[in-house]
Every structure is written in C-alpha cells, then in structure tokens.
Scaffold this active site. Structure first.
Site, PDB file in Angstrom:
ATOM      1  N   GLU A 118      14.736  13.483  43.286  1.00 25.14           N
ATOM      2  CA  GLU A 118      14.725  12.058  43.568  1.00 25.14           C
ATOM      3  C   GLU A 118      15.252  11.781  44.968  1.00 25.14           C
ATOM      4  OE1 GLU A 118      16.047   7.943  41.313  1.00 25.14           O
ATOM      5  OE2 GLU A 118      16.809   9.852  40.597  1.00 25.14           O
ATOM      6  N   SER A 120      14.273   1.610  34.848  1.00 28.87           N
ATOM      7  CA  SER A 120      13.124   1.165  35.653  1.00 28.87           C
ATOM      8  C   SER A 120      11.806   1.368  34.915  1.00 28.87           C
ATOM      9  CB  SER A 120      13.056   1.942  36.969  1.00 28.87           C
ATOM     10  OG  SER A 120      14.245   1.790  37.675  1.00 28.87           O
ATOM     11  N   GLN A 129      12.707   5.884  33.373  1.00 31.22           N
ATOM     12  CA  GLN A 129      13.928   6.692  33.349  1.00 31.22           C
ATOM     13  C   GLN A 129      15.014   5.928  32.607  1.00 31.22           C
ATOM     14  OE1 GLN A 129      16.767   5.664  34.847  1.00 31.22           O
ATOM     15  NE2 GLN A 129      16.050   4.123  36.302  1.00 31.22           N
ATOM     16  N   ASN A 170      24.434   4.738  47.830  1.00 32.71           N
ATOM     17  CA  ASN A 170      24.655   5.368  49.126  1.00 32.71           C
ATOM     18  C   ASN A 170      26.117   5.745  49.360  1.00 32.71           C
ATOM     19  OD1 ASN A 170      21.957   5.059  49.394  1.00 32.71           O
ATOM     20  ND2 ASN A 170      22.016   3.974  51.349  1.00 32.71           N
ATOM     21  N   GLU A 171      27.024   5.086  48.629  1.00 33.72           N
ATOM     22  CA  GLU A 171      28.431   5.482  48.728  1.00 33.72           C
ATOM     23  C   GLU A 171      28.618   6.885  48.129  1.00 33.72           C
ATOM     24  OE1 GLU A 171      27.418   2.452  47.839  1.00 33.72           O
ATOM     25  OE2 GLU A 171      28.179   1.367  49.581  1.00 33.72           O
ATOM     26  N   SER A 196      21.353   5.223  33.462  1.00 35.85           N
ATOM     27  CA  SER A 196      22.576   4.422  33.461  1.00 35.85           C
ATOM     28  C   SER A 196      22.897   3.835  32.098  1.00 35.85           C
ATOM     29  CB  SER A 196      22.431   3.273  34.460  1.00 35.85           C
ATOM     30  OG  SER A 196      22.283   3.771  35.766  1.00 35.85           O
TER      31      SER A 196
END
Lengths: 375, 370
Positions: A242, A159, A124, A356-357, A127
């Site tokens: 995802e 990744s 992928q 997670n934020e 970013s």
C-alpha cells in the site's frame, strides 16, 4: 544509467489506442455513489475484456505478466487518458499482493479471476474505533468454530464497504497473545448473516466508507490467508504494498500536473507569481515522483521501509496539486467538479494507509536509524 | 529495459572521490581558502582533475573525456557532500561555453544535440580561446571563473582563477574583476565584472572576443550545465547535513534521552530525507536530458528542487544542533552557510520556476509531460 523507454513503446501504443477508443467521453458519476459504483464496476469489466484490468498479474488470472516498467507505463497512459478511477483498487492493490505472497493455489484460483473482472469488489477492514494508527490495539475477534471461525466486534473507516461485495482484515484469534500476535487475516462476504454495515458519509457526504458490525459471522477455514495467528506479518506485507508504488502510481500525478499546467494557461493571471510558483512546484514534484518510480523499478534490492518515504511524498503531492488547482479556479474552486472530487479524495491521503505521522516515525527510526520512541 | 540508477562504475567513481575528499579533510581547506590562502584548495583541485573530474565537461577532442553529464553530477554530488571550495560549477560551465564556441561554420566539431551550423559570429577568437583553455581545464591547470549576468552576475573566486570570462547578451569577453564582496559562505568571494582594463590572459580584458547568436546559445548551454552541477552539489551538501544531524541527534542527550528520540526532531529529519530523495532523481533525469530539447526545463526542475531540499536540510541541521550549529568554529556551519549561498547561485528557485513555467507553456505545445 539510462531512461530508455523504447522497449515499452509498443505496449504503450497499444494501451493508448485502446483507451482512446474506450474511455467514456463524459466522466462517470463518482464511484462513491451507488450509481457511480455500478458504472465503475461495468468499466472494470470492459477493461478486463481487453486484459487491461490487472496487467502485472500472471496470465491465468487475467493479467499479462507485465513488468513493473510496463505497469508504470500502463498507469501513465491510463491517467493521461482521463480514464475512470479504479473501484477495484483495494482488491487489486492490497489483497491480491497479499494472496500472491501468502495465499494457497486454491485461494488464488477462486479469488483473483472475479476480482480482475470486477465481478467481486473488495473493501478493506483494518481500523476499529479503538485502533487507528495503533492498529495492533484491534479487538474484533475470530473464535474457532467447526470448519472455520466466528467473527465478532466492529470495524470502521472501511473504504468501499458501502457497496462492495467482500472484505478482508485482521481479527484477534488468540486474546492471550501479545499485541502483534494471535491475529488472523480473514476474508468475508459483506452480505454475510450477522454482518451489519452502516455507510459513513465522507467529508463531501458521499458514502465512501462504512462501519461493519460482526455478530457471530461465520467464515470457513478456506478464507484464512496465511497461518492462523500470523495475521500481523501477513498484513504488514500488504501495508508494504500500500505504501509502495502500487497504490498510487506516478501516472496519476503526472496526468494531474499536466492538467494543472493547462488550467494555469487557461485561467491564470500571468503576473501572479505566487500561484505560478506553486504550479511549477507541483509539476516538478510530479516529475520527481515519476523519475523515482523508474529508479524503484531499476533497483534489485529490497525497498523496505523506504516505502514510507514514498507515502509521505505522494500524499502531500496529491494535496498540493489539487489545492493549487482550486486556488487557480478562484471563486469556482468550491464548485462541484473533477478538481473538487480529486481534492476531497486527496485530503484523505495523509490519513489512510498509515498516517503521515506514523510514516515519519518509520522513516526516522528504520531509514535514518534514530532512537525508537516509547509507545 | 530502463536502468535509472548509477551503474557499478559510476558508483565506484563517486566512492573514490568520497574517499579522496574524506581523506583530505575539507574543513581546513575551506577555512584556508576563505582566509586567502588557496594553496591547499588548488592542490585539491589538481587531485580532483587527476581523478578525472574536470575532463568530464571537456570534449574528448580537446583533451577531455566528455561530455559525460551523469558522471559529472556524480562528481559534483561528492564535491557538495564535502563542501569543496572554488569555482567548480563555474569551471565546468566555462568548459561548456568554450566547447560550444569551437569551430565556426562547417568546422565539423559538434556537441550533442547541436547542429553546429549556426552563425557563430566572430568564431575565430572563441576558437582560439577554446583551444588554449579546454585542455588546461581538463588537466586541472586552469581554474576558470565565469559570470553570466543577470542570473550569475558575479565571478566567483576570480582572484584564484586563471581566467575570468563574462558573457553579456551575445558578447563574450575576458572580464576585469572589480572589488570582491564577501558572501555568507566565507569560502565564496564574489567579484563584480566590469569591462575596464585588467591584466590580459589571451586578450585585452574587456575586449569582446566573440559575439553573435552562437555566443548567446553557448552561454545558455553553459548556464544549463553550471546550474546542473550546482544542483548536484546541493543534493550532496544536503545529504551530508542530514547524516551529520542524524548522528548528532542520536548522541546529544537532554531530559535523559537522545534528542533524536523526540518526534518533533524525528519528523523534521524525516522531511529532509523525503525532499532529498526526490531531488536526486531530478538531477539524474536532467543529466540524462543533456543534449535534448528538454535539458533546460529539466535542469530548472532539478535546481529548484535541490535548492529547496538542501536549504531545508541546512535549516533543520541548524535547529537540531542548536547554538553550536550557529557558530563559525563548528565545521558543519560551513555546510549550513554554503547551502544558503548555492540556493541562489546559478539561478534562484524563483528564477528556475519561472523558466520552467515559460518552457511548459511556451510554444512547445503538449507532449512535454513531467
């Protein structure tokens, strides 16, 4: 309401028998190394030979049309058997669901079979140096060229890109449009002319991801997924996958929880109630995640933003399982081995696929209905 | 095909109870109960019985509709959501205890997963007690309190109960409640259970009515059902705390904006939701395990998780509400206090974690996966 799994028991038995006969006795080398990557690719080929690499896909592409429940059962057996990590997971869990929703028949027929067999492994490329949690800030461009597009710019934290064959990601095709518009979803070869990849060592030094530099990399129109300019919507459907069950199935965690209980029996001081409670909690949470999986496949309504609830839960569960194991191992906890490999992997969980934020913002605003925060 | 969600009828049952309780206005009932005026609470008890709640724990052959554990946790979720006072879990646990004690060897009446041919010891008295009280529990004319020391050492609300039972080891007796002790939850009065003389119900208080391994087994089953009911209450309680706090955070303004727009508040509430979302399937899973060898283990998983989730909901509710949540007069503080009390009722999280680990590592070998 029931938890009747009898209808999937024959399938479970078949999967279990095959895995028992085929899972390598010794763990493969880490898939984040060149040698391990090749070994894991060979394992994908073997799985595919038994039509077990993509059980939920339609038959023409190498699957078995397995139901979501069968898929959950497959995953339970897969990880309980101690089978190798899935080097193809970016393709199978992220790109394929996007193609099933937005791809053309030509793309499905061309891309999916070699993905199922491990012949083509996908990385992928979301970013960028200036676009992490704020993905819509991405700046890499796709400019129209005869027959296709020219890609320029930089992607990072990609990744599997150190050793993979092809990549997919978002590029800005209309710089004049708003942040979430004018983006195009593209697939590209990682060995393309003009593309430079620089592997990045993750926390333990293994090249689990890479930076990608694009200098007039040509991509044909056939490798655009969905309409040009509609990439954000297309990508968000991938992000949904995802964060849902597909990326991290319950089977991974129930298997790890069982191994943790076994480790407790083997290594623990029975009077250490603090560690005992952490083992109990990790097991309870793994069971909760498994039961939630059955709840999810029982539902017919859209899970929507609730996938963010899932992502927070599994990523923290994965950490808790591995941290507890390392603490149980005491002075051996820092030694290289399967628990440590899993621990290093679990450390990334709260960061990738939307931190997670960000997930907690989504939960608060879209599930609980709290006011939006300016951003 | 697995269907691990409530079916339409079960959902309707829960919604019906929700409407009944919302219409009742439970805060006033709770405050009256706490003030020693249980009339409204007892009237509500009978309405709940009319809606079928207590019959869910009483076998059909004894005038009930049970055992129906999934419906039972559905009901207790709503009872927790509205913070209904009274020995609710105690009464359904007592029903389980009495139902298990019915019939001696060869009596033929068995519960799920119970061979029914064990040594029931002095079964006749258990039999008589069951015959006398089970139909009354089902119809709502008996409020029963129950102590199962050491995990459940006090008889809750014994002063409002028609029958108070206690099991010590393998002996069942009608208990003689001592002097009440107050709880953080003002609607809970906890009575030590001695063996001294007291007004008799069906037998002289203190007299052992039944004893033997059958009593021990029945008490263990009763503990399981009581803990399951309490776990369901906790999830309902936590859900209500979350809903009320989300509403408050959306309305309360500071620094020119709703406090719910601040990430520090949002993330706390998101965490509460995550924990509650994963406690619920554990409760449902344990209800479905009723009668199976995994029941005790699954109840412990559910009770530990539900206690933690509801308590975290209460702490967050208090923090987000600020000083108003710390007042006796603010109704939500009834929920905040109950969450703390129920966290350790029917087995604290530590107790259930210990039981879980014992069950995972004790003798049943592998095959007991999560």
């Amino acid at each position: 309401m029931d938890l009747d799994l009898s209808s999937v028991e024959p399938f479970r038995a078949e999967v279990r028998d095959w895995l028992r006969a085929h899972v390598p006795a010794a763990p493969l080398p880490s898939l984040e190394t060149e040698e391990g990557f090749a070994a894991h690719r060979a394992w994908e080929r073997e799985l595919h030979g038994a039509r077990l690499s993509v059980v939920s896909w339609p038959e023409p592409y190498g699957g078995r049309d397995a139901s979501p429940l069968q898929w959950l059962v497959f995953e339970e057996e897969y990880y309980a058997a101690g089978a190798p990590g899935r080097v193809s997971q970016n393709g199978i869990n992220l790109l394929a669901p996007t193609l099933f929703r937005h791809g053309t028949p030509e793309q499905l027929g061309r891309v999916l079979p070699p993905m199922a067999s491990g012949e083509v492994i996908w990385a992928q490329a979301w970013s960028e140096p200036g676009a992490g949690s704020d993905l819509a800030a991405l700046r890499a461009t796709a400019t129209p060229a005869p027959g296709g597009w020219l890609l320029n710019g930089q992607k990072t934290w990609s990744s599997r890109a150190a050793f993979a064959d092809r990549g997919f990601g978002l590029f800005r095709s209309d710089p004049g449009a708003g942040r979430h518009h004018g983006l195009t979803y593209l697939m590209f070869p990682l060995d393309a002319e003009g593309l430079t990849r620089r592997p990045i060592g993750r926390l333990d030094g293994k090249p689990a991801f890479a930076e990608l530099f694009f200098d007039d990399v040509f991509v044909p129109d056939a490798d655009v997924i969905g309409a040009p300019g509609e990439g954000w919507k297309v990508a968000m459907s991938t992000a949904g996958n995802e964060r849902g069950l597909t990326l991290r199935s319950p089977g991974r965690f129930t298997a790890a929880a069982d191994r943790l209980v076994a480790l407790w029996c083997e290594r623990a001081d029975p009077d250490d109630t603090a560690l005992r409670d952490r083992v109990a909690d990790a097991w309870i949470r793994a069971r909760a995640y498994r039961l939630k999986g059955f709840e999810t496949v029982s539902r017919t309504d859209d899970v929507g933003a609730e996938t963010s609830v899932n992502k927070v839960f599994w990523s923290e569960l994965d950490l808790a399982l591995h941290e507890t194991a390392l603490d149980l191992l005491g002075p051996d906890g820092e030694l290289e081995g399967e628990w440590l490999e899993g621990y290093v992997f679990s450390l990334a969980g709260p960061i990738y696929a939307g931190t997670n934020e960000i997930q907690r913002n989504v939960i608060a605003e879209r599930v609980l209905g709290l006011p939006r925060t300016a951003r | 095909m697995v269907k691990f969600i409530l079916d339409a009828e079960q959902r309707l049952f829960g919604e019906t109870l929700h409407k009944l309780l919302a219409g009742t206005g439970t805060p006033e009932v709770i405050r009256a109960w706490a003030g020693g005026a249980p009339d409204r609470g007892l009237a509500l008890w009978r309405s709940l019985a009319d809606a079928g709640v207590f019959a869910l724990a009483v076998p059909e052959s004894a005038g009930g509709a049970g055992p129906l554990p999934v419906e039972l946790v559905t009901a207790f979720h709503e009872l927790g959501r509205h913070a209904v006072p009274g020995p609710l879990a105690e009464t359904v646990a007592a029903a389980e205890l009495l139902a298990r004690l019915r019939g001696g060897p060869g009596a033929g009446e068995t519960r799920d997963g119970d061979s029914g041919d064990g040594d029931s010891g002095d079964g006749d008295s258990g039999d008589g007690l069951a015959a006398a009280w089970l139909p009354r529990i089902a119809e709502g004319t008996a409020v029963v309190s129950l102590a199962l020391p050491p995990a459940v050492p006090y008889a809750l609300d014994a002063d409002a109960a028609d029958l108070v039972l206690a099991v010590d080891g393998d002996g069942l007796r009608v208990a003689a409640p001592g002097t009440a002790r107050g709880s953080l939850d003002p609607s809970r009065r906890l009575f030590p259970v001695g063996a001294g003389p007291a007004e008799a119900h069906t037998a002289e208080a203190g007299e052992v009515l039944a004893s033997g391994p059958a009593v021990r087994a029945a008490a263990s089953a009763a503990f399981g059902l009581g803990a399951l009911a309490c776990a369901a209450q906790l999830v309902g309680l936590g859900r209500r705390l979350l809903e009320a706090t989300v509403e408050y955070a959306g309305a309360r303004r500071q620094f020119g904006q709703p406090i719910g727009a601040f990430q520090a508040v949002k993330h706390q509430l998101a965490d509460v939701l995550v924990d509650l979302e994963y406690a619920r399937p554990l409760v449902h899973g344990a209800a479905l395990a009723y009668g199976s060898p995994d029941f005790a283990r699954d109840v412990s998983a559910a009770k530990a998780a539900a206690s933690e989730a509801a308590y975290a909901a209460a702490r967050t509710a208090l923090q987000v509400h600020g000083a108003i949540g710390y007042t006796d007069e603010y109704d939500l503080s009834l929920w905040i206090r109950k969450a703390r009390a129920l966290r350790s009722a029917w087995g604290s999280p530590a107790e259930h974690r210990a039981r879980l680990i014992a069950s995972l590592t004790g003798g049943r070998g592998s095959g007991g996966g999560p």
